[in-house]
Design a protein around this motif. Structure first.
Motif, PDB file in Angstrom:
ATOM      1  N   VAL A 149     -82.678  37.693  50.615  1.00  0.00           N
ATOM      2  CA  VAL A 149     -82.947  37.855  52.048  1.00  0.00           C
ATOM      3  C   VAL A 149     -82.360  36.716  52.874  1.00  0.00           C
ATOM      4  CG1 VAL A 149     -84.751  38.077  53.801  1.00  0.00           C
ATOM      5  CG2 VAL A 149     -85.052  39.156  51.555  1.00  0.00           C
ATOM      6  N   LEU A 150     -82.525  35.478  52.415  1.00  0.00           N
ATOM      7  CA  LEU A 150     -82.186  34.318  53.241  1.00  0.00           C
ATOM      8  C   LEU A 150     -80.789  33.749  52.987  1.00  0.00           C
ATOM      9  CD1 LEU A 150     -85.603  32.398  53.205  1.00  0.00           C
ATOM     10  CD2 LEU A 150     -84.711  33.981  54.917  1.00  0.00           C
ATOM     11  N   VAL A 151     -79.979  34.412  52.199  1.00  0.00           N
ATOM     12  CA  VAL A 151     -78.621  33.905  51.983  1.00  0.00           C
ATOM     13  C   VAL A 151     -77.811  34.065  53.269  1.00  0.00           C
ATOM     14  CG1 VAL A 151     -78.615  34.364  49.513  1.00  0.00           C
ATOM     15  CG2 VAL A 151     -77.891  36.148  51.088  1.00  0.00           C
ATOM     16  N   ARG A 152     -76.870  33.153  53.476  1.00  0.00           N
ATOM     17  CA  ARG A 152     -76.106  33.164  54.722  1.00  0.00           C
ATOM     18  C   ARG A 152     -75.057  34.273  54.751  1.00  0.00           C
ATOM     19  NH1 ARG A 152     -74.857  26.727  55.902  1.00  0.00           N
ATOM     20  NH2 ARG A 152     -77.043  26.060  56.105  1.00  0.00           N
ATOM     21  N   ASP A 153     -74.457  34.546  53.621  1.00  0.00           N
ATOM     22  CA  ASP A 153     -73.382  35.536  53.586  1.00  0.00           C
ATOM     23  C   ASP A 153     -73.947  36.948  53.716  1.00  0.00           C
ATOM     24  OD1 ASP A 153     -71.604  33.478  53.184  1.00  0.00           O
ATOM     25  OD2 ASP A 153     -71.707  33.624  50.988  1.00  0.00           O
ATOM     26  N   ILE A 154     -73.239  37.777  54.457  1.00  0.00           N
ATOM     27  CA  ILE A 154     -73.614  39.191  54.568  1.00  0.00           C
ATOM     28  C   ILE A 154     -73.198  39.901  53.297  1.00  0.00           C
ATOM     29  CG2 ILE A 154     -73.174  41.339  55.814  1.00  0.00           C
ATOM     30  CD1 ILE A 154     -72.787  39.700  58.319  1.00  0.00           C
ATOM     31  N   GLY A 155     -74.089  40.659  52.725  1.00  0.00           N
ATOM     32  CA  GLY A 155     -73.739  41.340  51.479  1.00  0.00           C
ATOM     33  C   GLY A 155     -74.897  42.072  50.844  1.00  0.00           C
ATOM     34  N   LEU A 156     -75.514  41.461  49.845  1.00  0.00           N
ATOM     35  CA  LEU A 156     -76.490  42.155  49.013  1.00  0.00           C
ATOM     36  C   LEU A 156     -77.672  42.686  49.818  1.00  0.00           C
ATOM     37  CD1 LEU A 156     -77.667  43.071  46.360  1.00  0.00           C
ATOM     38  CD2 LEU A 156     -78.439  40.722  45.928  1.00  0.00           C
ATOM     39  N   PHE A 157     -78.263  41.862  50.662  1.00  0.00           N
ATOM     40  CA  PHE A 157     -79.454  42.304  51.389  1.00  0.00           C
ATOM     41  C   PHE A 157     -79.149  43.480  52.299  1.00  0.00           C
ATOM     42  CE2 PHE A 157     -82.562  41.652  54.981  1.00  0.00           C
ATOM     43  CZ  PHE A 157     -83.656  42.144  54.280  1.00  0.00           C
ATOM     44  N   GLU A 158     -78.000  43.421  52.969  1.00  0.00           N
ATOM     45  CA  GLU A 158     -77.618  44.501  53.882  1.00  0.00           C
ATOM     46  C   GLU A 158     -77.335  45.791  53.120  1.00  0.00           C
ATOM     47  OE1 GLU A 158     -77.493  40.786  55.838  1.00  0.00           O
ATOM     48  OE2 GLU A 158     -76.477  41.397  53.992  1.00  0.00           O
ATOM     49  N   VAL A 159     -76.661  45.671  51.974  1.00  0.00           N
ATOM     50  CA  VAL A 159     -76.411  46.849  51.152  1.00  0.00           C
ATOM     51  C   VAL A 159     -77.723  47.413  50.617  1.00  0.00           C
ATOM     52  CG1 VAL A 159     -75.333  47.673  49.014  1.00  0.00           C
ATOM     53  CG2 VAL A 159     -74.076  46.131  50.535  1.00  0.00           C
ATOM     54  N   TRP A 160     -78.629  46.525  50.241  1.00  0.00           N
ATOM     55  CA  TRP A 160     -79.939  46.946  49.734  1.00  0.00           C
ATOM     56  C   TRP A 160     -80.706  47.724  50.805  1.00  0.00           C
ATOM     57  CZ3 TRP A 160     -85.042  45.339  50.983  1.00  0.00           C
ATOM     58  CH2 TRP A 160     -86.019  45.694  50.051  1.00  0.00           C
ATOM     59  N   LEU A 161     -80.685  47.214  52.053  1.00  0.00           N
ATOM     60  CA  LEU A 161     -81.356  47.915  53.150  1.00  0.00           C
ATOM     61  C   LEU A 161     -80.708  49.267  53.419  1.00  0.00           C
ATOM     62  CD1 LEU A 161     -81.997  45.082  55.773  1.00  0.00           C
ATOM     63  CD2 LEU A 161     -83.690  46.258  54.364  1.00  0.00           C
ATOM     64  N   LEU A 162     -79.377  49.301  53.421  1.00  0.00           N
ATOM     65  CA  LEU A 162     -78.668  50.551  53.691  1.00  0.00           C
ATOM     66  C   LEU A 162     -78.963  51.589  52.609  1.00  0.00           C
ATOM     67  CD1 LEU A 162     -76.629  52.200  55.305  1.00  0.00           C
ATOM     68  CD2 LEU A 162     -74.798  51.121  53.971  1.00  0.00           C
ATOM     69  N   LEU A 163     -78.956  51.142  51.368  1.00  0.00           N
ATOM     70  CA  LEU A 163     -79.255  52.057  50.266  1.00  0.00           C
ATOM     71  C   LEU A 163     -80.675  52.592  50.379  1.00  0.00           C
ATOM     72  CD1 LEU A 163     -78.320  53.337  47.602  1.00  0.00           C
ATOM     73  CD2 LEU A 163     -79.154  51.291  46.422  1.00  0.00           C
TER      74      LEU A 163
END
Length: 254
Positions: A149-163
């Motif tokens: 959740v708190l990582v600076r780079d856009i990636g895993l959390f956003e994909v997780w939410l989209l999925l």
């Protein structure tokens, strides 16, 4: 015969309808508060118990959280019965609600099992995504917060939410009308789900807004250490009955 032909007069479904449904749900709770608050207390207590059991184990917590959100509508079916009685000018208590619960309606049981499978599918899919993508193993909720959740780079959390949104959409479309319809009419699960999809397809804007409002209210309830859910659960449950009434009037033949 269409399902709409035997329902009471309804309002046109617009983008303002979800707010109208919430207002009607609040009115139902105020009119007959005891059954609604009992539902809210029981479901909230069950959710708190699941969270306590799984508090230090992320994947168990994820499974409990997903299962709670998906199965909670099944547990709230008594609220539809209360709203239906209110619609007919009757006021019922917990005795009638318990009668519905004790009926052992096989259609609701099968529907609940299907929702439980959907929740399990989401947890397994989520686990696969995070295990493959996360740079460190995720074992505890704090690990998920720090490394996803708190990582600076856009990636895993956003994909997780989209999925999660992509998987939640068909579940919502299958339930928004189907569950109250199963309480209201002696139709099959297949007919109820088909009718629900037809209603969503007829009004994608209002139903999308309705789904978003439910998600926001659920988040608000959880942000209050679950206490807000005691009231929000019956309000949303009663409102879902009124959503079913309006959407059924435009969904076509059942």
């Amino acid at each position: 015969m269409t399902l709409a032909s035997t329902t009471p007069p309804t309002a046109p479904v617009t983008l303002a309808s979800p707010l109208r449904w919430l207002a009607l749900g609040w009115a139902d709770l105020r009119r007959n508060p005891v059954p609604g608050l009992v539902h809210g207390l029981l479901i909230t207590a069950f959710g708190a118990f699941l969270l306590w059991i799984a508090r230090d184990r992320f994947w168990l917590l994820a499974g409990a959280f997903s299962g709670f959100l998906i199965v909670a509508p099944i547990l709230a079916t008594g609220l539809y019965e209360v709203s239906r009685a209110s619609e007919q000018g009757r006021r019922i208590g917990m005795a009638e609600v318990l009668g519905l619960w004790r009926s052992g309606d096989g259609r609701l049981v099968r529907f609940g099992l299907l929702l439980g499978l959907a929740g399990t599918g989401w947890v397994l899919t989520s686990a696969g995504l995070i295990t493959l993508w996360s740079p460190v193993p995720i074992h505890k909720p704090l690990d998920f917060l720090r490394h996803v959740v708190l990582v600076r780079d856009i990636g895993l959390f956003e994909v997780w939410l989209l999925l999660g949104a992509l998987l939640a959409a068909p579940v919502f479309a299958s339930t928004v009308v189907a569950l109250p319809l199963l309480v209201d009419r002696p139709v099959t699960v297949g007919t109820a789900v088909t009718h629900s999809w037809r209603a969503v397809a007829s009004h994608p804007g209002p139903t999308t807004l309705w789904a978003a409002l439910i998600a926001v209210l659920a988040a608000l309830g959880m942000a209050t250490a679950l206490l807000g859910l005691v009231v929000l659960i019956p309000v949303v449950g009663h409102a879902s009955w009124h959503a079913y009434r309006d959407l059924s009037a435009v969904a076509g033949p059942g």
